[in-house]
Every structure is written in structure tokens, then in C-alpha cells.
Design a protein around this motif. Structure first.
Motif, PDB file in Angstrom:
ATOM      1  N   LEU A  32      11.307   8.790  21.838  1.00 47.31           N
ATOM      2  CA  LEU A  32      10.851   8.083  20.640  1.00 47.31           C
ATOM      3  C   LEU A  32      11.936   7.086  20.235  1.00 47.31           C
ATOM      4  O   LEU A  32      13.001   7.005  20.842  1.00 47.31           O
ATOM      5  N   LYS A  33      11.639   6.350  19.163  1.00 46.09           N
ATOM      6  CA  LYS A  33      12.554   5.273  18.775  1.00 46.09           C
ATOM      7  C   LYS A  33      13.923   5.820  18.353  1.00 46.09           C
ATOM      8  O   LYS A  33      14.956   5.424  18.890  1.00 46.09           O
ATOM      9  N   SER A  34      13.891   6.779  17.427  1.00 44.06           N
ATOM     10  CA  SER A  34      15.169   7.197  16.839  1.00 44.06           C
ATOM     11  C   SER A  34      15.669   8.520  17.427  1.00 44.06           C
ATOM     12  O   SER A  34      16.785   8.951  17.174  1.00 44.06           O
ATOM     13  N   VAL A  35      14.830   9.166  18.188  1.00 46.96           N
ATOM     14  CA  VAL A  35      15.184  10.488  18.695  1.00 46.96           C
ATOM     15  C   VAL A  35      14.475  10.698  20.039  1.00 46.96           C
ATOM     16  O   VAL A  35      13.430  10.072  20.298  1.00 46.96           O
ATOM     17  N   ALA A  36      15.071  11.550  20.882  1.00 47.09           N
ATOM     18  CA  ALA A  36      14.410  11.896  22.149  1.00 47.09           C
ATOM     19  C   ALA A  36      14.311  13.422  22.246  1.00 47.09           C
ATOM     20  O   ALA A  36      15.210  14.140  21.770  1.00 47.09           O
ATOM     21  N   PHE A  37      13.205  13.870  22.794  1.00 48.91           N
ATOM     22  CA  PHE A  37      13.045  15.299  23.009  1.00 48.91           C
ATOM     23  C   PHE A  37      13.068  15.585  24.505  1.00 48.91           C
ATOM     24  O   PHE A  37      12.422  14.878  25.286  1.00 48.91           O
ATOM     25  N   LEU A  38      13.805  16.620  24.860  1.00 47.61           N
ATOM     26  CA  LEU A  38      13.852  17.076  26.251  1.00 47.61           C
ATOM     27  C   LEU A  38      13.298  18.494  26.273  1.00 47.61           C
ATOM     28  O   LEU A  38      13.814  19.374  25.567  1.00 47.61           O
TER      29      LEU A  38
END
Lengths: 421, 421
Positions: A32-38
Motif C-alpha cells: 500500500l502507499k504508506s505501509v506494506a503487509f507481508l
């Protein structure tokens, strides 16, 4: 490597701020723009890792799905995440990177690829939860088989897979070069398990058997896992059916216990119908020598309707349709002391009482003992009345899980067209 | 058939006069002047039957050893008899009669026949307690193997025994006709178990493997049972050695529990020496590429003397003597992250860390991935560091029981000269 499993995160909900290390496969990334999920997948399940640090995000962008990582991060409570925990401020260590692009994606609920593509890339497709579950079910069923039989005094045996002559029929046997002589791959451990009744009274084997099936169907494999048992000092085939009933119940019990898969109940006494009666129930002509698939389906429906049972025994098949080692019905030798067990309208077990006297074998073979001499020798040294059965593990699992093709219940199937991977 | 086992007679000492039915083999007859004794053998042990009635005695005289009988008789206390009970006033029902003469006798403490005669008549010789015990030990060891691994999260798998190309070496592989194409019998489940680490992280298999051994030795078989395991997310081979140590302890524990056979203790940490150090201990030249049998024996003696252990690990074998899938020692790639486990001075387990990156396989194979392409494809989809081992079941049992020939630890051995029974 000091790591915890994804399922162990649940125990850490009350310990926010704790540092842990997990390891597994990059199941999915959401950038995502401000955060990434793994989302990391391990053998136990999934974990969610939250990436906000720009450098770590850059690293994650270079790690395609199915790459293997070790992640050290901080436990943070989050009711939305798997196990109520997400991992923040991660340090990601790459263990190996997957090639791009993958032939198909693994993170959707159903595998998008068709069966041939799944089989071509079995090492990848088997990682999908639906495919892995079938193999876990197979492992649990085999374990339940062994434990149920050990509780009934059966001893495990290992028998030769290279034999001097075909056991069941010469038509679908694989031939090999055995030190310059012809040899064959065993189609079943039939004679060996019978001979071992002379040693342990009750024996079982879980092992591969080989059939050179020249037709390409959804229910046949060139190699499958046979769950074989054989027991001595029986009165007739009904003693074998009783032992089998308890064993199938043990198999399904173990499947539910170890995988959570909901299995049907096995009645304490599975309904049994004689072959002649089975033909009537199925609406087949009285002179049919065997049950066609449609007849088996009709019997399955009858058993569910009349007895509330997913299982039904058909007994007493005509002697002329059973192998030469089958024991005839003493009351009428047209029929045999044999049975099939149908599960949801499909035969998954074949069994019965066998001949136990050497002279009866000689007669059954019309004095042509030639190719069987090596095995039959053992019957000259005193054998008790005995019988047994064989269950095809893959077919059993397919029937249980509703898999349309038996190839979905084994890791690396072998058939007319497939010898790799 | 309502019968009790010989061992159940012990519970009837206090119930003289009770009528019971036993069944089994005529183990021995002693025809004295005024009385005859019939010793019946069943899977659990021996029972003594006393015959005084002239008609029954006549019947017994016609029943050679190894005939199968059912005996209904009266419980009578007798401290001299097995289980403190003898059976009197018997009615003997013959179930099948043995051919005369038997090729050898079974009722003496040791089998008189030589090994070739035993193997020719395996169905008879295996009934002797000494031969049957080896097979019971093998069954218990396999059970202990599975249970120890299941407790460590390993999942059981079944893999193909017909493969496209040789796994270990092209020299000793059996070739077969696979639907008109060449196929080979699997020499090990090596690549399959590695690929399945990508699915379950930890897997094991108990199954047959095939080696076309062109030399006829006391330690080689053309088919043997391989106890294979493979585990992911390891730091190096030492994690594998730790899992193996617990597994071997579980195997021996199960053998003792189920058969009463006295097994040596497995140390919590088995002594381990590096290959270079092993050569020094064995008094071998420092440039030897492998350990000869005499070196293994010397190491076994050293481990017993210095560590009181029947087991010793040798680690770090030279890379040039290990298969291409072996992981090198990161500190010095002359050596490998591999090990052998010696038991009483003989190698019974081989294992180690494997390569886990596709590109490392390509390099190890000098870009000639051709015959391995089908297997190696799986390594492109992300594999964790992993390793495992293979135990030869028959060799393990032979070492444990002191059997001089591995053929004494399997029911129907296959070798250069033997394909039957």
C-alpha cells in the motif's frame, strides 16, 4: 535456527513488545502507499508482518512470492491479524529467492491452475492448502490403519516389490531387467502377506504396488499405496469384515483428530448384502457376473437411504470373477467367501477368505502351479484358514475428500503419460 | 473361531476344569509309552496338551510337525508346563496338514539349516523364534521411527518408486519398461523428500529402495527398507544430527518395549568427530578420501572406550566423496556439512545438509541439469536451508541383533542371485 511457528503467536497476545523470529515463505505481499503487509506462511499457518521502514519495504519489493525468509520483529496485538498478533518493525533475512514469474499463484482460496499444470509443477502446487490437506489426510489415514491393526495384534511386514511372476494378472505388470533375467514389479503383496500369516498369524503392510494401467482414467494410477492386511484362524470372510470395519473406523478417527477434517461415521456393523441381492437392489439382471459403476452407485444410495450408512459390504461375488486364491462358499461353490467394501457408492476395499491348503491351490490352478511354485511352497507347511484385504489409499482419500481425480490425493502421480517429476 | 492365545492360559491357573479352545501349529510331539505330549505354537507362544486317549493319540501320530490344529481341552494346573497350565482330555481338530518330510526342524533352539536353505524355504524358516524376532524388531524400529518423527512435527509422505533418471548413481540402477519408455527404480527418495520440505517443512518416508548391487556381500540387498527424513529451517547439519539422535533413541525404546530385546543406550548427545580427526583416531593417512571398514571399527572402539557410547558421528566428509546435492562447509568448502552415524563400528545412517538454492545446484552439476531438470524445478520456488538422513532398516537391525548377514533381518531378501520366493 531459533524460530517460533505462526500458531505460537496466539500465545503472545499478552506479551506485546516481545521480539520473536518467524520463518517461512512469502505467501503474499500487499504494497500500500504508506505501509506494506507481508504474509508469511509456515507449516502451521500464516503470520502478518507490517513494514513501514522504507529500506525494509524496498527489500520486500525485491522478494517475489514463495521466497523464503526469516523475520525478526516485535509482537503487537491486532485482532484483525491471524492469531490476534501482527509483527512490527521487522528485520527480514532472505534465505532463498523464488524465480519469477511463478507458473501460478498460491495465495487464492482455490488453485487457479488446471490439473496438468499442477502436476507439472507439483513441488509448487502441493504447497497450496487444498492440495497439502489431501496429503495430510493420507498420512493420518495410514497412521490410523497401522494403529488400529497393531491394537488387534497385527505385525507390520515389508515384502519384495520385485517378483518372479505376476501375482494378479499378466496383463498390467511392469517388466524389468533383474541382473540379466526378467523380473516384474509386484502388483500386490498377496502371497507374501498370506505366507506371513504362518509366522505372525496377523500381518499388515503399507507400501507401493504397481499396475501398468494402459487406460488413462481418473481412478487409476501406475503406482499407488496399498494398505494390506491378512489374518489367520478365521471362521470365514465375516471375521475379516469385522476386523476391517474397526480398522476403517480407526482410520477416519485419526483423520479427524489430526487434520480436523469432518469424516462420516462408520457403523459398528456395516450393512452387508450378498452379491445376488446386490444385483436385485441395483436393478441389474440376475446373471450379471460383476457390479458396474452404476450398480455400485445404486447400492451406495440404498445403504444411505435404508441404513443411514456411507459404507456397504457386498459379499459372495461369483467365483469366476475372483482371483484363483479365493475361497469358495462351502454352501455353494458358485459363490465365494469374498467381499468388496463400497464407500459412497465406490469400491475402495477388496477382500475375502483365501484357500489355505496346498492341494486346493493345485486344483484351483488346474495343476499348473509353475509360475507360483515359489510362493505356494509355503502352503505345504501348514497354514490356518485365513483372509485379508487391500485398501487403495489414494482412492480412499479421494472418496473421502470428494477429489474428482485420484491424482489430487498423491504427491507425484505416475500414469500412462507421466514419469516426472 | 473362539480361541484363546497360549499366553492367556496363565490367567486360568486358578480355574482348573475350565474348557478352552486353543489353535496353532504342531510345534512338537513327544510320543511316550503311556502318554503323548503335543506342544502347540501360536503367535504368542507355546501350550502343552496331554494326550492319553488312544484314539486321540492315533490321530496325533498322523499329524506331522507344522500341521495346524484347533484343540478344545480342559485346564489343569502343572507348574512344569508353559504358563503353569497344561491342557488335558483334548479334542483335536485338524485345520491343515503339513507335507512330510519338512526340509528342516523348527523346534530346536537354533535353526539347523544353513542360510541358503532358510531363504529357499523362507515361509517355514521365518516361523523359528530367532528369525521371527528379527522381523518383530524391524517392525518395532519402524514404528519407533515414525512416532519419534511425528512427535517432532514430521509428516509422512509416499514418493514414486519409478523415476525418469538415477538419483544417486547410474551404476547400480534397475531399468524397466515404462509404457514403452525407459524408467528406473528409485535408489532413494532423495529429491522427493527435499521437495516436500517446501510443503510440510519436515517429512519422512518408510519405503523400499532399489540398488542393483552386482557384488554378493553380507551387507547389501537389491531391495531394502529406507527410513528417510528431511527437515527445513536448519542452521546446518548439526540440527539434523540432533533430530536423528532423538529418533534413534525412540526406535530403540520401541524395540525394547515391544519385543523385550535389550538395546544399548543412546547418549543425549552422541559423540561427534570431524572426518580429519576420525582419520587420526583410526590411524589412517591424512589424505584418505573415505573411511574403510577397518577405520569404522576403530572409531567404534574409540567411542566405546572414550565415551562409553555404541554410537559415534563422523562429520564433515570431503566434498569430493559426497553426492552433488551435499552442502559444503561454509568455512572450508573442501569439507561438507555431512555426517555418517556409526553403530558398533558400522555406518548405519548417512545424512547432512543439502544445497537449497537452484543456482547452487546448477553450479554443482556444471550446468548439466538435464536428467535432474524435473526435480530441480522445485528448487526455483523458494526452499529453506534443509537436511536429512536415510537409515537402512535391515542393516540397523542386523547391527542391533548381531546377525552376521543382513538377509537374516528381512523376510524375503532380493540379491544378485535371488528373486524368489
Amino acid at each position: 535456527m531459533q524460530r517460533i511457528l505462526s500458531t505460537e503467536l496466539a500465545g503472545l497476545v499478552e506479551k506485546p513488545g516481545e521480539k520473536v523470529t518467524i520463518a517461512g515463505w512469502v505467501h503474499r505481499r500487499r504494497l500500500l502507499k504508506s505501509v506494506a503487509f507481508l504474509i508469511v506462511r509456515d507449516a502451521a499457518g500464516l503470520s502478518q508482518v507490517v513494514v513501514t521502514d522504507p529500506r525494509t519495504r524496498e527489500q520486500l519489493e525485491q522478494l517475489p512470492e514463495e521466497s523464503v525468509v526469516e523475520v525478526t520483529a516485535v509482537v503487537t496485538a491486532n485482532e484483525q491479524a491471524p492469531h490476534g498478533v501482527e509483527l512490527t518493525a521487522p528485520v527480514i533475512h532472505e534465505l532463498s529467492r523464488a524465480a519469477v514469474p511463478l507458473p501460478f499463484e498460491l495465495h487464492r482460496p482455490a488453485l487457479g491452475a488446471g490439473l496438468p499444470a499442477q502436476l507439472d509443477h507439483a513441488a509448487l502446487s502441493l504447497r497450496h492448502p487444498t492440495r497439502a490437506l489431501n496429503l495430510r489426510i493420507a498420512a493420518a489415514a495410514a497412521k490410523g490403519f497401522r494403529e488400529a491393526l497393531e491394537a488387534q495384534r497385527f505385525v507390520e511386514i515389508q515384502t519384495p516389490k520385485i517378483v518372479e511372476s505376476a501375482t494378479e494378472s499378466g496383463a498390467n505388470v511392469f517388466k524389468l531387467d533383474y541382473f540379466g533375467r526378467p523380473g516384474y514389479l509386484a502388483q500386490s503383496p498377496q502371497f507374501y502377506k498370506q505366507l506371513m500369516v504362518g509366522v505372525f498369524e496377523r500381518v499388515f503392510e503399507v507400501g507401493p504396488v504397481f499396475r501398468a494401467e494402459h487406460s488413462d482414467t481418473a481412478r487409476h494410477l501406475a503406482q499407488y499405496t496399498s494398505l494390506d492386511a491378512e489374518m489367520g484362524f478365521i471362521t470365514d470372510h465375516r471375521d475379516v469384515m469385522a476386523a476391517l470395519t474397526g480398522t476403517v473406523a480407526g482410520m477416519l478417527g485419526e483423520v479427524t483428530e489430526r487434520t480436523g477434517y469432518a469424516c462420516p461415521e462408520v457403523p459398528a456393523e456395516i450393512p452387508a448384502v450378498h452379491f445376488a441381492e446386490a444385483l436385485r437392489i441395483a436393478g441389474a439382471p440376475a446373471d450379471e457376473p460383476d457390479l458396474a459403476p452404476a450398480h455400485e452407485r445404486a447400492l451406495g444410495e440404498w445403504a444411505r437411504r435404508e441404513h443411514g450408512s456411507e459404507f456397504v459390504f457386498v459379499t459372495g461375488y461369483p467365483m469366476r470373477k475372483r482371483p484363483f486364491y479365493t475361497h469358495p462358499d462351502p454352501a455353494d461353490p458358485t459363490w465365494s467367501n469374498s467381499f468388496d467394501l463400497l464407500f459412497r457408492g465406490l469400491e475402495i476395499v477388496t477382500g475375502g477368505q483365501r484357500l489355505h491348503r496346498y492341494e486346493d491351490y493345485v486344483e484351483a490352478l488346474d495343476n499348473r502351479v509353475g509360475p507360483y511354485a515359489g510362493y505356494l511352497d509355503g502352503f505345504r507347511y501348514g497354514m490356518p484358514p485365513h483372509g485379508g484385504w487391500a485398501i487403495g489409499l489414494e482412492r480412499f482419500v479421494a472418496r473421502l475428500t470428494g477429489a474428482a481425480n485420484v491424482r489430487e490425493t498423491t504427491a507425484f502421480p505416475r500414469d500412462l503419460n507421466r514419469i516426472a517429476p
